[in-house]
Design a protein around this motif. Structure first.
Motif, mmCIF file in Angstrom:
data_model
loop_
_atom_site.group_PDB
_atom_site.id
_atom_site.type_symbol
_atom_site.label_atom_id
_atom_site.label_comp_id
_atom_site.label_asym_id
_atom_site.label_seq_id
_atom_site.Cartn_x
_atom_site.Cartn_y
_atom_site.Cartn_z
ATOM 1 N N GLY A 68 8.151 4.501 -2.298
ATOM 2 C CA GLY A 68 9.415 4.625 -1.573
ATOM 3 C C GLY A 68 9.224 5.162 -0.169
ATOM 4 N N LEU A 69 8.279 6.098 -0.008
ATOM 5 C CA LEU A 69 8.033 6.656 1.317
ATOM 6 C C LEU A 69 7.423 5.598 2.240
ATOM 7 N N LEU A 70 6.503 4.804 1.704
ATOM 8 C CA LEU A 70 5.927 3.717 2.500
ATOM 9 C C LEU A 70 7.000 2.711 2.899
ATOM 10 N N LYS A 71 7.918 2.458 1.980
ATOM 11 C CA LYS A 71 9.021 1.538 2.273
ATOM 12 C C LYS A 71 9.918 2.116 3.362
ATOM 13 N N LYS A 72 10.174 3.409 3.284
ATOM 14 C CA LYS A 72 11.060 4.071 4.249
ATOM 15 C C LYS A 72 10.522 3.964 5.668
ATOM 16 N N TYR A 73 9.193 4.084 5.828
ATOM 17 C CA TYR A 73 8.603 4.078 7.171
ATOM 18 C C TYR A 73 8.025 2.724 7.571
ATOM 19 N N GLY A 74 8.312 1.694 6.779
ATOM 20 C CA GLY A 74 7.946 0.344 7.177
ATOM 21 C C GLY A 74 6.538 -0.093 6.837
ATOM 22 N N LEU A 75 5.777 0.746 6.119
ATOM 23 C CA LEU A 75 4.398 0.388 5.776
ATOM 24 C C LEU A 75 4.316 -0.490 4.535
ATOM 25 N N LEU A 76 5.385 -0.570 3.770
ATOM 26 C CA LEU A 76 5.402 -1.440 2.596
ATOM 27 C C LEU A 76 5.780 -2.836 3.069
ATOM 28 N N LYS A 77 4.761 -3.625 3.385
ATOM 29 C CA LYS A 77 4.998 -4.922 4.011
ATOM 30 C C LYS A 77 3.836 -5.858 3.736
ATOM 31 N N ASN A 78 4.013 -7.106 4.118
ATOM 32 C CA ASN A 78 2.925 -8.063 4.044
ATOM 33 C C ASN A 78 1.748 -7.557 4.881
ATOM 34 N N GLU A 79 0.533 -7.804 4.413
ATOM 35 C CA GLU A 79 -0.704 -7.337 5.059
ATOM 36 C C GLU A 79 -0.933 -5.843 4.862
ATOM 37 N N THR A 80 -0.288 -5.240 3.871
ATOM 38 C CA THR A 80 -0.605 -3.872 3.486
ATOM 39 C C THR A 80 -1.320 -3.907 2.138
ATOM 40 N N ILE A 81 -2.419 -3.167 2.051
ATOM 41 C CA ILE A 81 -3.202 -3.080 0.818
ATOM 42 C C ILE A 81 -3.025 -1.684 0.243
ATOM 43 N N LEU A 82 -2.539 -1.608 -0.984
ATOM 44 C CA LEU A 82 -2.349 -0.325 -1.653
ATOM 45 C C LEU A 82 -3.494 -0.106 -2.636
ATOM 46 N N ALA A 83 -4.268 0.945 -2.419
ATOM 47 C CA ALA A 83 -5.377 1.247 -3.322
ATOM 48 C C ALA A 83 -4.895 2.079 -4.503
ATOM 49 N N HIS A 84 -5.354 1.733 -5.678
ATOM 50 C CA HIS A 84 -5.148 2.441 -6.944
ATOM 51 C C HIS A 84 -3.844 2.047 -7.653
ATOM 52 N N CYS A 85 -2.720 2.577 -7.213
ATOM 53 C CA CYS A 85 -1.424 2.264 -7.852
ATOM 54 C C CYS A 85 -1.453 2.536 -9.354
ATOM 55 N N GLY A 86 -2.031 3.659 -9.736
ATOM 56 C CA GLY A 86 -2.132 3.988 -11.149
ATOM 57 C C GLY A 86 -0.867 4.555 -11.754
ATOM 58 N N TRP A 87 0.071 4.988 -10.907
ATOM 59 C CA TRP A 87 1.294 5.611 -11.409
ATOM 60 C C TRP A 87 2.514 4.976 -10.735
ATOM 61 N N ILE A 88 2.598 3.669 -10.803
ATOM 62 C CA ILE A 88 3.743 2.962 -10.240
ATOM 63 C C ILE A 88 4.664 2.488 -11.361
ATOM 64 N N THR A 89 5.920 2.212 -11.001
ATOM 65 C CA THR A 89 6.920 1.799 -11.973
ATOM 66 C C THR A 89 7.185 0.298 -11.872
ATOM 67 N N LYS A 90 7.924 -0.233 -12.840
ATOM 68 C CA LYS A 90 8.276 -1.655 -12.822
ATOM 69 C C LYS A 90 9.133 -1.994 -11.602
ATOM 70 N N ASN A 91 10.046 -1.092 -11.249
ATOM 71 C CA ASN A 91 10.869 -1.339 -10.060
ATOM 72 C C ASN A 91 10.035 -1.334 -8.785
ATOM 73 N N GLU A 92 9.027 -0.473 -8.751
ATOM 74 C CA GLU A 92 8.143 -0.455 -7.583
ATOM 75 C C GLU A 92 7.319 -1.740 -7.499
ATOM 76 N N ILE A 93 6.936 -2.281 -8.647
ATOM 77 C CA ILE A 93 6.229 -3.567 -8.656
ATOM 78 C C ILE A 93 7.107 -4.652 -8.048
ATOM 79 N N LEU A 94 8.388 -4.637 -8.354
ATOM 80 C CA LEU A 94 9.314 -5.608 -7.775
ATOM 81 C C LEU A 94 9.414 -5.439 -6.263
ATOM 82 N N ASP A 95 9.478 -4.176 -5.812
ATOM 83 C CA ASP A 95 9.502 -3.933 -4.366
ATOM 84 C C ASP A 95 8.235 -4.465 -3.706
ATOM 85 N N MET A 96 7.107 -4.249 -4.358
ATOM 86 C CA MET A 96 5.830 -4.715 -3.821
ATOM 87 C C MET A 96 5.781 -6.235 -3.763
#
Length: 267
Positions: A68-96
């Motif tokens: 959510g914080l990455l989304k808030k500041y615009g970093l959740l976008k195409n050409e962003t690579i998120l390492a690990h993601c071991g504690w993400i939710t189903k809704n966050e997967i949809l956002d991704m």
């Protein structure tokens, strides 16, 4: 900024901007990283939801989870690579999925530092979120062996789901090849052996006791082959190693220098 300008058009080096994480970087740093990446049209890479403590700490400090914080500041976008993601939710997967980010799955690192979670790869693939395999750094992986990483990737998900059919060998090989290329945004030139793509490839010596007998080559790649079985490496059409002979470096000198530098760093 200087690094991006210097290497952006190099055929062997692809720069990206890599703020460490939402828990170690202030929002201003994240914004500056985004500005540089946007300016030079290069990818962003950031650790995200690696541990449960990270998620709780970020949520306590900023009122939202790391995604959510990455989304808030615009970093959740195409050409962003998120390492690990071991504690993400189903809704966050949809956002991704909706913004086109990619995930670097690092199972060996996750287990060594006992994060207690790892990327939900089956759900990410079902959502068509690009996933590639990563080793993370030597501090949390040691060997940086992609064959070892493939094996751990296959085993950890099967064990966690109580399902031996989860992530079959071909899927795991795809994660390490096509998936990695797609995650990095270079799928048009790398990731598979096809006409018109860059000649980056390795060859494996199968005449080894632990690789005999050979029934299924794809299964062998995931469950039996080791990094030390690679006998030839070719990068951008240029041989770097042929039949175990290094062509571009002095091996003995390199090993000696590496040991010396390591001692200097830890003394």
């Amino acid at each position: 900024d200087q690094f991006s300008r210097r290497w952006r058009n190099n055929p062997l080096i692809s720069p990206l901007i890599a703020p460490h994480s939402t828990y170690s970087c202030k929002p201003e740093t994240l914004q500056n990283a985004l500005d540089i990446a946007t300016k030079h049209h290069v990818p962003l890479h950031i650790h995200c939801s690696e541990t449960r403590d990270e998620v709780y700490d970020v949520e306590k400090k900023y009122g939202v989870r790391p995604v959510g914080l990455l989304k808030k500041y615009g970093l959740l976008k195409n050409e962003t690579i998120l390492a690990h993601c071991g504690w993400i939710t189903k809704n966050e997967i949809l956002d991704m999925k909706n913004v086109g980010v990619s995930v670097a799955h690092c199972p060996v690192s996750n287990m060594k530092i006992a994060t207690g979670g790892f990327a939900p790869v089956p759900e990410l693939l079902d959502a068509r979120v690009p996933v590639g395999l990563g080793t993370d750094g030597a501090a949390s992986n040691n060997t940086l062996d992609m064959f070892e990483t493939m094996k751990f990737c296959a085993l950890v998900h099967k064990n966690h789901r109580w399902d031996p059919t989860i992530l079959p060998a071909q899927t795991v090989v795809d994660l390490a090849t096509r998936g990695g290329a797609t995650t990095l945004g270079v799928q048009h030139s790398l990731g598979s052996l096809e006409g018109g793509k860059t000649a980056d490839l390795i060859m494996i010596d199968l005449k080894k006791p632990h690789l005999t007998p050979l029934h299924d080559p794809v299964s062998h790649l995931v469950y039996a082959v080791r990094g030390t079985d690679v006998c030839t490496t070719i990068v951008n059409g240029a041989p770097l190693m042929l039949e175990k002979e290094f062509l571009t470096i002095d091996v003995e000198k390199t090993l000696e220098q590496s040991q010396k530098i390591a001692l200097e760093l830890t003394s």
